[in-house]
Design an enzyme around this catalytic site. Structure first.
Site, short mmCIF file in Angstrom:
data_model
loop_
_atom_site.label_atom_id
_atom_site.label_comp_id
_atom_site.label_asym_id
_atom_site.label_seq_id
_atom_site.Cartn_x
_atom_site.Cartn_y
_atom_site.Cartn_z
CB SER A 127 11.90 7.77 2.68
OG SER A 127 11.89 7.54 1.29
CE1 TYR A 152 6.44 9.73 2.93
CE2 TYR A 152 7.68 9.56 0.88
CZ TYR A 152 7.39 9.10 2.14
OH TYR A 152 8.06 8.01 2.63
CE LYS A 156 8.66 9.77 5.96
NZ LYS A 156 8.23 9.34 7.28
C1 UD1 Z 1 8.03 5.74 -3.41
C2 UD1 Z 1 8.57 7.04 -2.88
C3 UD1 Z 1 9.38 6.79 -1.64
C4 UD1 Z 1 8.60 5.99 -0.63
C5 UD1 Z 1 8.20 4.67 -1.30
C6 UD1 Z 1 7.44 3.77 -0.35
C7 UD1 Z 1 9.43 8.94 -4.19
C8 UD1 Z 1 10.26 9.38 -5.35
N1 UD1 Z 1 9.38 7.63 -3.93
O1 UD1 Z 1 9.11 4.99 -3.95
O2 UD1 Z 1 9.75 7.99 -1.06
O3 UD1 Z 1 9.38 5.75 0.50
O4 UD1 Z 1 7.39 4.98 -2.43
O5 UD1 Z 1 6.19 4.31 -0.03
O6 UD1 Z 1 8.83 9.76 -3.55
N2 UD1 Z 1 5.36 1.41 -10.70
C9 UD1 Z 1 4.68 1.02 -11.84
N3 UD1 Z 1 3.33 0.92 -11.77
C10 UD1 Z 1 2.61 1.19 -10.62
C11 UD1 Z 1 3.32 1.58 -9.45
C12 UD1 Z 1 4.69 1.69 -9.53
O7 UD1 Z 1 5.27 0.79 -12.89
O8 UD1 Z 1 1.39 1.08 -10.64
C13 UD1 Z 1 6.83 1.49 -10.75
C14 UD1 Z 1 7.35 2.88 -10.51
O9 UD1 Z 1 7.46 3.58 -11.71
C15 UD1 Z 1 8.71 2.58 -9.89
C16 UD1 Z 1 8.54 1.24 -9.19
O10 UD1 Z 1 7.34 0.69 -9.72
O11 UD1 Z 1 9.66 2.41 -10.90
C17 UD1 Z 1 8.39 1.38 -7.69
O12 UD1 Z 1 7.39 2.35 -7.42
P1 UD1 Z 1 6.79 2.59 -5.96
O13 UD1 Z 1 6.43 1.28 -5.35
O14 UD1 Z 1 5.73 3.62 -6.06
O15 UD1 Z 1 8.03 3.14 -5.11
P2 UD1 Z 1 9.02 4.38 -5.39
O16 UD1 Z 1 8.44 5.34 -6.32
O17 UD1 Z 1 10.35 3.81 -5.70
#
Ligand code: UD1
Length: 340
Positions: A127, A152, A156
Site C-alpha cells: 500500500s 495496519y 505492510k
Molecule cells: C486508507 C489507508 C491506506 C489503505 C486505503 C485502502 C492510511 C493512512 N490510509 O487510505 O493504507 O490502503 O485506505 O484501504 O492508512 N473520507 C471522508 N469521509 C469518509 C471516509 C473517507 O471524508 O467517510 C476521506 C478521507 O479523509 C480521505 C479520503 O476520503 O481524505 C480517502 O479516504 P479512504 O478511502 O479511507 O482512504 P485513505 O485514507 O486514503
C-alpha cells in the site's frame, strides 16, 4: 499445461478481481481464504464470469501446520499472490495485536511454506501507506518510506522488510511488492465488488451507502487542507486496472524479466482527485444527490497522495485505463446489485 498460481485472500475485494484476470489469462488458480471478511459465494461468481471454477481451500494462514499441508499439496504451483490480510485502518489502531498477529503470521507461514516446497515467486499486496507523509509529490518508488500512521500500515511496511531480508538470503526467491494507491470500483459484470462487512472504512463505500440511504449522511473529514477546495487529494484507481497489473507482475516473475530479487511498483493513475471531486463526480454520474456534511479532520489523514506512474509504465508496460467516472459507475452498479 497451465501455470498454477496460489492466491491467498482470493475471495476478497482485490483478490477476487485478480483471480478473474488470471483465469482469463489462462492460469490455473488455487484460492486460499479463511472467509473472515469475504464470502464463499465469490467463488461461484468467479465461475459465472469466467466459466471456470477455481480450486478453493478454506484455511487460516495463521495455522502453520495447515498452511504447510496446503502448500505441500500444491507444490506444483509456480507463484503465490498474497492478499490475505486485515485491512481496516481504524480497527488496527484499536487492536494492534490482532493486526500484527494476523498479517505477519500469515505472511511468515505463507512464505516459509511456499519456499520449503520450492515455490519461489511471490507477489505482495502492499500500500502507498508505506510512504507515510511524503515530502514530495508525485510519489515515486524512490520516495523514502516512513513508519505508517497505523498498525495496519506498519504490517505492510514490515512485510516489505521481511521480504527484503528473505530475498537477500534465499537467492532462489523473488518477489514483487505492489503498492496500491486508493482502489475503488467493481467488476463490470456487477458480480464482484467490495463487500461492506460492517461499518465501511473507506470513502467509496461510505458514498454509495449514503446515496442508497444505508447510512444517514457522508461525513467529509476536513475542508481546511491546503488543497484547491480544502479536502484531501488521493489517487483513486479502478480495481480491475489493479488486477491486470498483478497478472503482468506474475508474467514478469515467471519469465524471469525482473531486474532485482525484490521489486516495488506504485499502482495508481497519477491523477489526484479531492474528496469534493469524487462527490461531484458521483452526483453527475449517478444523478443521485448526496447528503454530506463537513466535520473534523480524521487522525492520520494526509493532505495529498498521488503516484508517479513512470516505473510501472516502463518496466511493466502497465498504465491504468479507467477514469473516475467509470470507477464510480461500477461501484454504484455493484452497490445496487447487492441490495437487490
Ligand atoms: C486508507 C489507508 C491506506 C489503505 C486505503 C485502502 C492510511 C493512512 N490510509 O487510505 O493504507 O490502503 O485506505 O484501504 O492508512 N473520507 C471522508 N469521509 C469518509 C471516509 C473517507 O471524508 O467517510 C476521506 C478521507 O479523509 C480521505 C479520503 O476520503 O481524505 C480517502 O479516504 P479512504 O478511502 O479511507 O482512504 P485513505 O485514507 O486514503
Amino acid at each position: 499445461m497451465k501455470n498454477k498460481v496460489i492466491v491467498t485472500g482470493g475471495c476478497g475485494y482485490i483478490g477476487s478481481h485478480t483471480v478473474v484476470e488470471l483465469i482469463e489469462n489462462n492460469f490455473e488458480v488455487v484460492i486460499i481464504d479463511d472467509l473472515s471478511n469475504s464470502s464463499k459465494k465469490t467463488v461461484e461468481r468467479i465461475h459465472d464470469i469466467t466459466g471456470v471454477l477455481p480450486n478453493f481451500i478454506n484455511v487460516d494462514l495463521k495455522n502453520e501446520l495447515e498452511t504447510n499441508t496446503v502448500f505441500k499439496k500444491h507444490k506444483d504451483a509456480q507463484l503465490v499472490i498474497h492478499f490475505a490480510a486485515h485491512k481496516a485502518v481504524g480497527e488496527s489502531v484499536a487492536e494492534p495485536l490482532k493486526y500484527y498477529q494476523n498479517n505477519l503470521y500469515s505472511l511468515l507461514n505463507t512464505i516459509s511454506a511456499q519456499s520449503q516446497n520450492g515455490i519461489n515467486n511471490f507477489i505482495f499486496s502492499s500500500s502507498a501507506t508505506v510512504y507515510g507523509l511524503p515530502e514530495t509529490l508525485p510519489i515515486t518508488e524512490k520516495t523514502k518510506t516512513q513508519r505508517p500512521f497505523s498498525p495496519y500500515g506498519n504490517t505492510k511496511k514490515m512485510a516489505e522488510e521481511i521480504l527484503d531480508d528473505l530475498t537477500k538470503s534465499n537467492h532462489e526467491f523473488s518477489a514483487i511488492s505492489l503498492r496500491y494507491f486508493n482502489p475503488i470500483g467493481a467488476h463490470e459484470s456487477g458480480l464482484l465488488g467490495e463487500l461492506p462487512n460492517g461499518i465501511p472504512n473507506n470513502l467509496m463505500p461510505y458514498i454509495t451507502q449514503a446515496a442508497n440511504g444505508n447510512i444517514e449522511k457522508l461525513m467529509v473529514y476536513g475542508n481546511d487542507y491546503p488543497t484547491k477546495d480544502g479536502t484531501p487529494i488521493r489517487d483513486y484507481i479502478h480495481v480491475v486496472d489493479l488486477a491486470k497489473a498483478h497478472v503482468i507482475a506474475v508474467k514478469r516473475l515467471l519469465n524471469k524479466e525482473h531486474e532485482k530479487p525484490l521489486e516495488f511498483f506504485n499502482l495508481g493513475t497519477g491523477i489526484g482527485y479531492s474528496v469534493m471531486d469524487v462527490i461531484n463526480c458521483f452526483e453527475n454520474t449517478t444523478g443521485v444527490k448526496l447528503n454530506y456534511e463537513f466535520t473534523e479532520r480524521r487522525a492520520g489523514d494526509v493532505p495529498q497522495l498521488y503516484a508517479a506512474t513512470t516505473l510501472a509504465q516502463e518496466k511493466l508496460g502497465w498504465t491504468a485505463e479507467k477514469g473516475l467516472h467509470e470507477m464510480i459507475k461500477s461501484s454504484w452498479d455493484w452497490e445496487n446489485n447487492i441490495n437487490n
